[in-house]
Design a protein around this motif. Structure first.
Motif, PDB file in Angstrom:
ATOM      1  N   MET A  62      -2.909   0.332   7.064  1.00 47.52           N
ATOM      2  CA  MET A  62      -3.372   0.208   5.672  1.00 47.52           C
ATOM      3  C   MET A  62      -2.760  -1.009   4.988  1.00 47.52           C
ATOM      4  SD  MET A  62      -0.968   2.553   6.152  1.00 47.52           S
ATOM      5  CE  MET A  62       0.599   3.161   5.548  1.00 47.52           C
ATOM      6  N   GLU A  63      -1.665  -1.542   5.542  1.00 49.40           N
ATOM      7  CA  GLU A  63      -1.094  -2.737   4.912  1.00 49.40           C
ATOM      8  C   GLU A  63      -1.953  -3.985   5.155  1.00 49.40           C
ATOM      9  OE1 GLU A  63       1.087  -2.571   2.641  1.00 49.40           O
ATOM     10  OE2 GLU A  63       2.089  -0.651   3.022  1.00 49.40           O
ATOM     11  N   THR A  64      -3.012  -3.833   5.987  1.00 49.96           N
ATOM     12  CA  THR A  64      -4.002  -4.915   6.100  1.00 49.96           C
ATOM     13  C   THR A  64      -4.495  -5.288   4.697  1.00 49.96           C
ATOM     14  OG1 THR A  64      -4.708  -4.004   8.218  1.00 49.96           O
ATOM     15  CG2 THR A  64      -6.209  -5.577   7.192  1.00 49.96           C
ATOM     16  N   MET A  65      -4.609  -4.267   3.851  1.00 44.21           N
ATOM     17  CA  MET A  65      -5.101  -4.527   2.485  1.00 44.21           C
ATOM     18  C   MET A  65      -4.114  -5.395   1.708  1.00 44.21           C
ATOM     19  SD  MET A  65      -7.075  -1.068   1.374  1.00 44.21           S
ATOM     20  CE  MET A  65      -5.949   0.168   1.959  1.00 44.21           C
ATOM     21  N   THR A  66      -2.824  -5.232   1.992  1.00 39.72           N
ATOM     22  CA  THR A  66      -1.831  -6.092   1.333  1.00 39.72           C
ATOM     23  C   THR A  66      -2.053  -7.547   1.758  1.00 39.72           C
ATOM     24  OG1 THR A  66      -0.269  -4.266   1.318  1.00 39.72           O
ATOM     25  CG2 THR A  66       0.662  -6.462   1.037  1.00 39.72           C
ATOM     26  N   ILE A 114     -12.471  -1.314  11.570  1.00 37.39           N
ATOM     27  CA  ILE A 114     -11.696  -0.803  10.426  1.00 37.39           C
ATOM     28  C   ILE A 114     -11.082  -1.991   9.669  1.00 37.39           C
ATOM     29  CG2 ILE A 114      -9.673   0.567   9.739  1.00 37.39           C
ATOM     30  CD1 ILE A 114     -10.232   2.370  12.206  1.00 37.39           C
ATOM     31  N   SER A 128       0.419   2.055  10.220  1.00 40.42           N
ATOM     32  CA  SER A 128       0.714   0.869   9.406  1.00 40.42           C
ATOM     33  C   SER A 128      -0.513   0.068   8.997  1.00 40.42           C
ATOM     34  CB  SER A 128       1.677  -0.039  10.184  1.00 40.42           C
ATOM     35  OG  SER A 128       1.222  -0.230  11.508  1.00 40.42           O
ATOM     36  N   VAL A 152       0.836  -1.197   0.000  1.00 43.21           N
ATOM     37  CA  VAL A 152       0.000   0.000   0.000  1.00 43.21           C
ATOM     38  C   VAL A 152       0.876   1.254   0.000  1.00 43.21           C
ATOM     39  CG1 VAL A 152      -1.782   1.271   1.281  1.00 43.21           C
ATOM     40  CG2 VAL A 152      -1.879  -1.225   1.162  1.00 43.21           C
ATOM     41  N   HIS A 153       1.992   1.186   0.711  1.00 43.49           N
ATOM     42  CA  HIS A 153       2.904   2.335   0.821  1.00 43.49           C
ATOM     43  C   HIS A 153       4.332   1.794   0.839  1.00 43.49           C
ATOM     44  CE1 HIS A 153       5.125   5.612   2.765  1.00 43.49           C
ATOM     45  NE2 HIS A 153       4.111   6.413   2.477  1.00 43.49           N
ATOM     46  N   MET A 155     -11.635  -3.487   5.710  1.00 42.39           N
ATOM     47  CA  MET A 155     -10.573  -3.761   4.731  1.00 42.39           C
ATOM     48  C   MET A 155     -10.571  -5.236   4.310  1.00 42.39           C
ATOM     49  SD  MET A 155      -7.306  -1.393   5.786  1.00 42.39           S
ATOM     50  CE  MET A 155      -7.336  -1.542   7.555  1.00 42.39           C
TER      51      MET A 155
END
Ligand SMILES: Cc1ncc(C[n+]2csc(CCOP(=O)(O)OP(=O)(O)O)c2C)c(N)n1
Ligand SMILES: [Mg+2]
Length: 603
Positions: free
Chosen positions: A485-489, A535, A483, A60-61, A539
């Motif tokens: 947002m890396e759940t999406m990874t 959250i 960190s 994600v990043h 995701m």
């Protein structure tokens, strides 16, 4: 094409494109997974990753990509590799490369940059990519001509291993194109050996006269694959073994001579035993300054003791602590060489063995009892918070839990062969006393760079390298926000991880300094969070909120079961009180002084 074919590397001088030379050199170095976000700068090479047997895992990043490469390297001992778009894609990963540097991880960051035809004109995504990494990498390979692509690529992979840290491969984007004739270099790996025989002999002489030796097992033991050799040396000396700070996996916790970790929130038993040492063997440790600071009110470092330090990097010998002998060698080989020298020798410490082991067992028992009874923090601020938190209910309706009790329950529920990563924060630091391991390459703490947001992406990378092992990351709610947002990874690419989030509604670790030094004047320390479980569900992960102590262990077990058997990522949010353990850096702060009248109350 068969697996065999796409992983076999072209031999001898061959006509190819620089992209092909780059990719073939990756294959020669065993690269099967890379982390990063795609970009036009390296698209010509990326186009042939798949037929070469290389998976590019999109993140994600790009900071996450660096941490993932770090985790991948730390668990596997192989290179972790990442790549990104020139300019922002590269600058986004500076922090994680700095973190990998202090974890001594063989990470290779590939940084395609502006084309040579326009460098210096201020074009799109143009920046000088070498200065921003120069402090955090062991070597910077800047491809100076397309014909040298394989040479520089190979050198970056070689140096990441020999120098034990990240290297940077900087490639002007136009250099991927063209036609060259080159040979793919064979990887070269350093055979370090045990160190010089003079220093080993001197160390053996000191050890023969030791009355109360203590062995520090450091990260070098893990990296060298030297736990068995470390055990043999420790058993010959019948000495307490302590883990260096944040290397809790450097000696098996079930071994009778294991005494726990030194350093911040570490084992009192380990530190009390260290204080008694007349000889210390620091095996594979740089004896980093933060990891040897006074703890639990104890300045435990034995100033009169003779110190034998073994490190594969000669520059670390005697850098932080005064030493008697420095051995520049591989921790595994050096331990074996010392054990051999002591095998048929009479040692002074043989006579005191029983008394030493008795003292050791008493200290270990006392510390376990203290931990069992240490259910919550007892300083005035924590007691106030505990009272206040009793009056409120978390959004889930149960109660706020004491972090120490939570950590003990997690410890008890930990599955075999677990890999655990920890972040920077108050509860994560307290976790140091409760994280014990049986095998090396299991514990991935944020090391000396100390960046919040480290643990989760690092564990994602570790899981890619070791999909058969349970993967668990710890983070506070602040660090989690950096960190999550890396759940999406995890969800997008089927990399199941269990993320434990300690939801205490504050940037606790820093707030603790405001308690101790700034009269509880809280600035920017409070966090008003939504449910992280919710959250996580948004995701595409599973989400569990825990607000009863008896649910902590079963919730972890359930999440691990879903991870291992259903391939599911779970966010395990644990509602904690606002109590706070000892701070990071009492040594680095002082009481405020104000000279100006308008600030006179701020003392
Ligand atoms: C990237 C980064 N920013 C800021 C800090 C400073 N810092 C250290 S610990 C901490 C608080 C962590 O809070 P949280 O993750 O909620 O854990 P807690 O201390 O509450 O357990 C902060 C802001 C840091 N270490 N890294
Ligand atoms: Mg917090």
């Amino acid at each position: 094409m068969s697996e065999q074919d796409n992983r076999s590397v072209v031999q001898g001088p061959t006509k190819m494109t620089p992209s092909e030379a780059f990719v073939e050199t990756l294959v020669a170095n065993g690269v099967t997974d890379m982390f990063g976000i795609m970009g036009s700068a390296f698209m010509d090479a990326m186009d042939i990753f798949a037929p070469a047997g290389i998976r590019l895992i999109p993140v994600v990043h790009e900071q996450g990509a660096g941490h993932m490469a770090d985790g991948y390297a730390r668990v596997s001992g192989r290179h972790g590799t990442l790549i990104g778009q020139n300019g922002p894609g590269i600058s986004n990963s500076v922090t994680s490369i700095a973190a990998a540097f202090w974890a001594h991880s063989p990470v290779v960051i590939v940084t395609p940059e502006t084309g040579t035809g326009t460098i210096g004109l201020g074009g799109f995504q143009e920046c000088n990519q070498l200065p921003m990494f120069q402090e955090f990498v062991k070597y910077q390979g800047h491809v100076t001509h397309p014909s040298r692509m394989a040479e520089y690529t190979g050198r970056c992979f070689d140096r990441a291993m020999s120098e034990m840290g990240p290297t940077q491969l900087n490639i002007p984007r136009d250099y991927f194109y063209g036609e060259i004739t080159c040979e793919i270099p064979k990887p070269s790996r350093l055979d370090r050996g045990p160190g010089g025989s003079k220093s080993l002999d001197e160390a053996a002489d000191i050890l023969a006269k030791a009355k109360f030796p203590v062995l520090i097992s450091g990260g070098g033991v893990v990296q060298a694959g030297g736990v068995e050799e470390c055990k043999a040396l420790a058993e010959r000396l019948a000495c307490p073994v302590v883990n260096s700070y944040l290397h809790n996996d450097s000696f098996p916790a079930s071994h009778p001579q294991w005494c726990g970790p030194l350093g911040y929130q570490g084992s009192k038993a380990a530190m009390k035993l260290m204080a008694q040492a007349d000889v210390v063997i620091a095996l594979g440790s740089r004896l980093g300054p933060f990891g040897t600071l006074p703890q639990h009110g104890m300045d435990y470092w034995p100033k009169e003791a003779k110190i034998i330090q073994i490190d594969a990097d000669n520059k670390m010998l005697g850098l932080v602590k005064k030493i008697s002998v420095g051995i520049c060698g591989d921790a595994k080989d050096a331990a074996a060489a010392l054990t051999e020298r002591l095998a048929n020798r009479k040692l002074d410490c043989d006579a005191t063995k029983d008394a030493r082991l008795k003292t050791m067992n008493e200290e270990k028992d006392a510390w376990e009892k203290e931990l069992d009874g240490w259910t919550h923090e007892k300083d005035p601020y924590s007691l106030d918070m505990i009272e206040e938190n009793k009056k409120e209910k978390p959004f889930s309706g149960g109660e706020y839990l004491h972090p120490r009790q939570v950590l003990r329950e997690l410890e008890k529920a930990m599955p075999p062969r677990a890999m655990v990563s920890t972040d920077i924060g108050n509860i994560n630091s307290v976790a140091n006393s409760y994280l014990r391991f049986e095998e090396p390459r299991s514990f991935f703490a944020a090391m000396s760079f100390g960046n919040c947001g480290y643990a989760f992406p690092t564990m994602i990378g570790a899981k890619v390298a070791a999909p058969d092992r349970p993967a668990i990351s710890y983070a506070g709610d602040g660090a989690w926000g950096m960190s999550l947002m890396e759940t999406m990874t995890c969800v997008r690419h089927n990399i199941p991880v269990t993320a434990v989030v300690f939801h205490n509604r504050q940037w606790g670790a820093e707030k603790k300094n405001q308690v101790d030094f700034y009269n509880r004047r809280f600035v920017a320390g409070e966090l008003d969070n939504q449910s992280f479980a919710e959250i996580g569900r948004a995701m595409g992960a599973e989400g569990i909120t825990v607000d009863k102590l008896e649910d902590v262990g079963p919730a972890l077990k359930k999440a691990i079961d879903m991870q291992m058997n259903e391939g599911k990522t779970t966010i395990l949010e644990i509602m904690c009180t606002r109590e706070l353990g000892d701070p990071f850096r009492r040594d680095a702060l002082s009481k405020p002084v104000r000279h100006l009248d308008k600030y006179k109350d701020y003392v």
